[in-house]
Scaffold this motif. Structure first.
Motif, PDB file in Angstrom:
ATOM      1  N   HIS A   1       0.768  -1.512   0.219  1.00 19.52           N
ATOM      2  CA  HIS A   1       0.341  -0.022   0.204  1.00 19.52           C
ATOM      3  C   HIS A   1       1.326   1.460   0.111  1.00 19.52           C
ATOM      4  CE1 HIS A   1      -3.005   2.835   1.048  1.00 19.52           C
ATOM      5  NE2 HIS A   1      -2.388   2.483   2.377  1.00 19.52           N
ATOM      6  N   LEU A   2       1.722   1.464   0.768  1.00 22.05           N
ATOM      7  CA  LEU A   2       2.710   2.547   1.064  1.00 22.05           C
ATOM      8  C   LEU A   2       3.730   2.486  -0.573  1.00 22.05           C
ATOM      9  CD1 LEU A   2       4.464   2.084   4.266  1.00 22.05           C
ATOM     10  CD2 LEU A   2       2.557   4.323   3.803  1.00 22.05           C
ATOM     11  N   PHE A   3       3.874   1.021  -0.789  1.00 24.66           N
ATOM     12  CA  PHE A   3       5.048   1.649  -2.373  1.00 24.66           C
ATOM     13  C   PHE A   3       4.385   1.668  -3.481  1.00 24.66           C
ATOM     14  CE2 PHE A   3       8.023  -1.935  -0.336  1.00 24.66           C
ATOM     15  CZ  PHE A   3       8.866  -0.738  -0.022  1.00 24.66           C
ATOM     16  N   MET A   4       2.865   1.146  -3.607  1.00 28.15           N
ATOM     17  CA  MET A   4       1.934   2.227  -4.404  1.00 28.15           C
ATOM     18  C   MET A   4       1.581   3.617  -4.601  1.00 28.15           C
ATOM     19  SD  MET A   4      -1.020  -1.253  -5.377  1.00 28.15           S
ATOM     20  CE  MET A   4      -0.457  -2.009  -5.651  1.00 28.15           C
ATOM     21  N   GLN A   5       1.396   3.912  -3.687  1.00 22.79           N
ATOM     22  CA  GLN A   5       1.194   5.753  -3.117  1.00 22.79           C
ATOM     23  C   GLN A   5       2.760   5.862  -3.258  1.00 22.79           C
ATOM     24  OE1 GLN A   5      -1.363   6.900   0.494  1.00 22.79           O
ATOM     25  NE2 GLN A   5      -0.352   5.053   0.606  1.00 22.79           N
ATOM     26  N   ALA A   6       3.823   5.467  -3.064  1.00 21.99           N
ATOM     27  CA  ALA A   6       5.216   6.058  -4.186  1.00 21.99           C
ATOM     28  C   ALA A   6       5.131   6.206  -5.302  1.00 21.99           C
ATOM     29  CB  ALA A   6       6.053   5.720  -3.327  1.00 21.99           C
ATOM     30  N   ARG A   7       4.939   4.948  -5.893  1.00 18.47           N
ATOM     31  CA  ARG A   7       5.294   5.034  -7.314  1.00 18.47           C
ATOM     32  C   ARG A   7       4.259   5.573  -8.455  1.00 18.47           C
ATOM     33  NH1 ARG A   7       7.197  -0.940  -9.614  1.00 18.47           N
ATOM     34  NH2 ARG A   7       8.930  -0.808  -8.388  1.00 18.47           N
ATOM     35  N   PHE A   8       3.551   5.647  -7.619  1.00 17.18           N
ATOM     36  CA  PHE A   8       2.664   6.587  -8.607  1.00 17.18           C
ATOM     37  C   PHE A   8       2.107   8.252  -8.406  1.00 17.18           C
ATOM     38  CE2 PHE A   8       1.025   1.914  -8.998  1.00 17.18           C
ATOM     39  CZ  PHE A   8       1.374   1.581 -10.336  1.00 17.18           C
ATOM     40  N   GLY A   9       2.810   8.563  -7.199  1.00 14.18           N
ATOM     41  CA  GLY A   9       2.647  10.015  -6.687  1.00 14.18           C
ATOM     42  C   GLY A   9       1.537  10.126  -6.576  1.00 14.18           C
ATOM     43  N   VAL A  10       0.049   9.481  -5.179  1.00 15.90           N
ATOM     44  CA  VAL A  10      -1.063   9.674  -5.487  1.00 15.90           C
ATOM     45  C   VAL A  10      -0.979   9.305  -3.719  1.00 15.90           C
ATOM     46  CG1 VAL A  10      -3.029   9.927  -5.606  1.00 15.90           C
ATOM     47  CG2 VAL A  10      -1.518   9.531  -7.729  1.00 15.90           C
ATOM     48  N   ARG A  11      -1.416   9.885  -2.933  1.00 13.17           N
ATOM     49  CA  ARG A  11      -1.608   9.881  -1.861  1.00 13.17           C
ATOM     50  C   ARG A  11      -3.610   9.094  -2.263  1.00 13.17           C
ATOM     51  NH1 ARG A  11      -0.421  10.142   3.464  1.00 13.17           N
ATOM     52  NH2 ARG A  11      -1.924  10.126   4.835  1.00 13.17           N
ATOM     53  N   TYR A  12      -3.260   7.558  -1.807  1.00 17.31           N
ATOM     54  CA  TYR A  12      -4.483   6.922  -1.419  1.00 17.31           C
ATOM     55  C   TYR A  12      -5.533   6.655  -0.276  1.00 17.31           C
ATOM     56  CZ  TYR A  12      -3.125   5.447  -5.780  1.00 17.31           C
ATOM     57  OH  TYR A  12      -2.889   5.446  -7.744  1.00 17.31           O
ATOM     58  N   GLU A  13      -6.524   7.141   0.142  1.00 22.08           N
ATOM     59  CA  GLU A  13      -6.047   7.128   2.018  1.00 22.08           C
ATOM     60  C   GLU A  13      -7.683   5.890   1.635  1.00 22.08           C
ATOM     61  OE1 GLU A  13      -6.250   8.989   4.525  1.00 22.08           O
ATOM     62  OE2 GLU A  13      -5.515  10.926   3.255  1.00 22.08           O
ATOM     63  N   LEU A  14      -6.934   5.483   2.872  1.00 23.36           N
ATOM     64  CA  LEU A  14      -8.162   3.871   3.124  1.00 23.36           C
ATOM     65  C   LEU A  14      -9.080   4.421   4.140  1.00 23.36           C
ATOM     66  CD1 LEU A  14      -5.471   1.127   2.767  1.00 23.36           C
ATOM     67  CD2 LEU A  14      -7.465   2.150   1.366  1.00 23.36           C
ATOM     68  N   ALA A  15     -10.234   4.279   4.198  1.00 21.41           N
ATOM     69  CA  ALA A  15     -10.977   4.149   5.438  1.00 21.41           C
ATOM     70  C   ALA A  15     -10.569   3.104   6.462  1.00 21.41           C
ATOM     71  CB  ALA A  15     -12.806   3.301   5.426  1.00 21.41           C
ATOM     72  N   PRO A  16     -10.411   4.180   7.673  1.00 21.28           N
ATOM     73  CA  PRO A  16     -10.092   2.590   9.161  1.00 21.28           C
ATOM     74  C   PRO A  16     -10.356   1.428   9.378  1.00 21.28           C
ATOM     75  CG  PRO A  16     -10.912   4.972   9.260  1.00 21.28           C
ATOM     76  CD  PRO A  16     -11.128   4.800   8.250  1.00 21.28           C
ATOM     77  N   ASP A  17     -11.497   1.303   8.537  1.00 23.44           N
ATOM     78  CA  ASP A  17     -11.597  -0.415   9.359  1.00 23.44           C
ATOM     79  C   ASP A  17     -11.177  -1.232   8.271  1.00 23.44           C
ATOM     80  OD1 ASP A  17     -13.249  -2.785   9.752  1.00 23.44           O
ATOM     81  OD2 ASP A  17     -14.132  -2.612   8.036  1.00 23.44           O
ATOM     82  N   LEU A  18     -10.962  -0.673   6.881  1.00 25.32           N
ATOM     83  CA  LEU A  18     -10.489  -1.099   5.464  1.00 25.32           C
ATOM     84  C   LEU A  18      -9.033  -1.329   5.499  1.00 25.32           C
ATOM     85  CD1 LEU A  18      -9.885  -2.371   2.843  1.00 25.32           C
ATOM     86  CD2 LEU A  18     -10.484   0.172   2.162  1.00 25.32           C
ATOM     87  N   ALA A  19      -8.045  -0.183   6.670  1.00 27.55           N
ATOM     88  CA  ALA A  19      -6.738   0.013   6.875  1.00 27.55           C
ATOM     89  C   ALA A  19      -6.361  -1.175   7.961  1.00 27.55           C
ATOM     90  CB  ALA A  19      -6.664   1.224   6.987  1.00 27.55           C
ATOM     91  N   GLN A  20      -7.573  -1.010   8.692  1.00 22.67           N
ATOM     92  CA  GLN A  20      -6.574  -2.174   9.929  1.00 22.67           C
ATOM     93  C   GLN A  20      -7.344  -3.660   9.126  1.00 22.67           C
ATOM     94  OE1 GLN A  20      -9.744  -2.152  12.565  1.00 22.67           O
ATOM     95  NE2 GLN A  20      -9.056  -2.931  14.954  1.00 22.67           N
ATOM     96  N   ARG A  21      -8.150  -4.120   8.431  1.00 24.29           N
ATOM     97  CA  ARG A  21      -8.384  -5.573   8.282  1.00 24.29           C
ATOM     98  C   ARG A  21      -7.379  -6.229   7.445  1.00 24.29           C
ATOM     99  NH1 ARG A  21     -13.050  -6.188   4.202  1.00 24.29           N
ATOM    100  NH2 ARG A  21     -13.338  -3.656   4.778  1.00 24.29           N
ATOM    101  N   LEU A  22      -6.716  -5.164   6.739  1.00 23.38           N
ATOM    102  CA  LEU A  22      -5.616  -4.672   5.344  1.00 23.38           C
ATOM    103  C   LEU A  22      -4.281  -5.414   6.577  1.00 23.38           C
ATOM    104  CD1 LEU A  22      -4.793  -4.458   2.619  1.00 23.38           C
ATOM    105  CD2 LEU A  22      -3.395  -2.041   3.562  1.00 23.38           C
ATOM    106  N   GLU A  23      -4.317  -4.121   7.449  1.00 20.08           N
ATOM    107  CA  GLU A  23      -2.495  -4.560   8.393  1.00 20.08           C
ATOM    108  C   GLU A  23      -3.522  -6.700   8.817  1.00 20.08           C
ATOM    109  OE1 GLU A  23       0.434  -4.755  10.388  1.00 20.08           O
ATOM    110  OE2 GLU A  23      -0.084  -2.580   8.824  1.00 20.08           O
ATOM    111  N   THR A  24      -4.490  -6.356   9.648  1.00 19.07           N
ATOM    112  CA  THR A  24      -4.520  -7.699  10.942  1.00 19.07           C
ATOM    113  C   THR A  24      -4.696  -8.460   9.900  1.00 19.07           C
ATOM    114  OG1 THR A  24      -7.001  -7.087  10.773  1.00 19.07           O
ATOM    115  CG2 THR A  24      -5.682  -6.517  12.335  1.00 19.07           C
ATOM    116  N   LEU A  25      -4.922  -9.129   8.657  1.00 22.54           N
ATOM    117  CA  LEU A  25      -5.298  -9.783   7.718  1.00 22.54           C
ATOM    118  C   LEU A  25      -4.019  -9.789   6.818  1.00 22.54           C
ATOM    119  CD1 LEU A  25      -9.006 -10.107   7.080  1.00 22.54           C
ATOM    120  CD2 LEU A  25      -7.529 -11.018   8.853  1.00 22.54           C
ATOM    121  N   SER A  26      -3.681  -9.213   6.258  1.00 23.21           N
ATOM    122  CA  SER A  26      -2.159  -9.498   5.539  1.00 23.21           C
ATOM    123  C   SER A  26      -1.398 -11.170   6.193  1.00 23.21           C
ATOM    124  CB  SER A  26      -0.990  -8.409   5.508  1.00 23.21           C
ATOM    125  OG  SER A  26       0.059  -8.544   4.895  1.00 23.21           O
TER     126      SER A  26
END
Length: 247
Positions: free
Chosen positions: A145-170
């Motif tokens: 998620h961090l690398f994609m923002q850096a590569r494309f030069g765009v800040r992608y905001e994720l909803a708190p619930d989605l960000a949490q699931r991304l972290e815990t289910l990775s």
């Protein structure tokens, strides 16, 4: 190699899928395709593994084919990329049930890009998975998620619930479980879409947990699947002895 096969479309748990089945298959592979791709475009790849003796399922992916379409290039669609991955992890129970109905004691997950992330996520959270092959994917979703923002030069905001699931289910959080599976990670050296450093971090965690990860760099390849990648992966499939079909 086996060259007698049947191709059809099935529905399992309300999800349609393309299926390629050889005579007397030795196991089942669920192949997840990439963002903005289509299931029908994966048939050539499925045939390679079917000719090696494997039944291959290509599920319809959320926001693709008969499950709807979106503007895949719009920055507003970016959160749906991760929602797609997470939904398919949840839907993996359908393929566990399908495998049992077909007489298999488990299945292999595989995929490219979005599908590579999905294949690793399903493997991390599904007991029936016997091996995983991810091409240009990632087993460390927060880093990707961090690398994609850096590569494309765009800040992608994720909803708190989605960000949490991304972290815990990775998948990287399940390195100990994945250490018990054959894991093959393949990356095109010229890939400018998915940064392989996230997957290298994931591979290191699996190795630290006692696992053996097969890492393959493909020098002339970018963000694509080549025939040689599919052919080379047959060696990993051949090692999955406990995924054979029961009589």
């Amino acid at each position: 190699m086996r060259f007698s096969r049947e191709e059809d479309r099935i529905t399992a748990g309300r999800i349609t899928a393309l299926r390629v089945t050889p005579d007397d298959p030795q196991g089942l592979i669920v192949w997840y395709h990439g963002w903005s791709s289509a299931a029908a475009g994966q048939l050539t790849r499925a045939r390679i593994w079917a000719d090696a003796g494997w039944e291959v399922i290509i599920p319809s992916v959320p926001y693709h084919d008969d499950r709807g379409t979106i503007d895949y290039e719009a920055s507003s669609s970016y959160p749906l990329f991760w929602e797609t991955v997470l939904r398919q992890v949840t839907e993996a129970r359908i393929w566990t049930e399908y495998a049992a109905q077909r007489g298999y004691d488990g299945f292999v997950t595989a995929g490219h890009s979005l599908g590579g992330c999905t294949a690793l996520g399903v493997a991390a959270h599904t007991d029936a998975v016997r091996a995983v092959i991810a091409i240009n994917g990632s087993g460390h979703w927060p880093l990707t998620h961090l690398f994609m923002q850096a590569r494309f030069g765009v800040r992608y905001e994720l909803a708190p619930d989605l960000a949490q699931r991304l972290e815990t289910l990775s998948p990287h959080t399940a390195a100990k479980r994945l250490a018990g599976l054959p894991v093959r990670l393949v990356h095109g050296v010229r890939d400018t879409t998915v940064d392989a450093r996230a997957d290298r971090t994931f591979a290191d965690l699996v190795r630290e947990a006692g696992g053996k990860v097969i890492w393959q760099d493909v020098p002339e390849a970018g963000h694509a699947v080549t025939t040689s990648m599919m052919d080379d992966a047959v060696t990993t499939l051949s090692a999955v002895r406990y995924s054979k079909r029961r009589s």
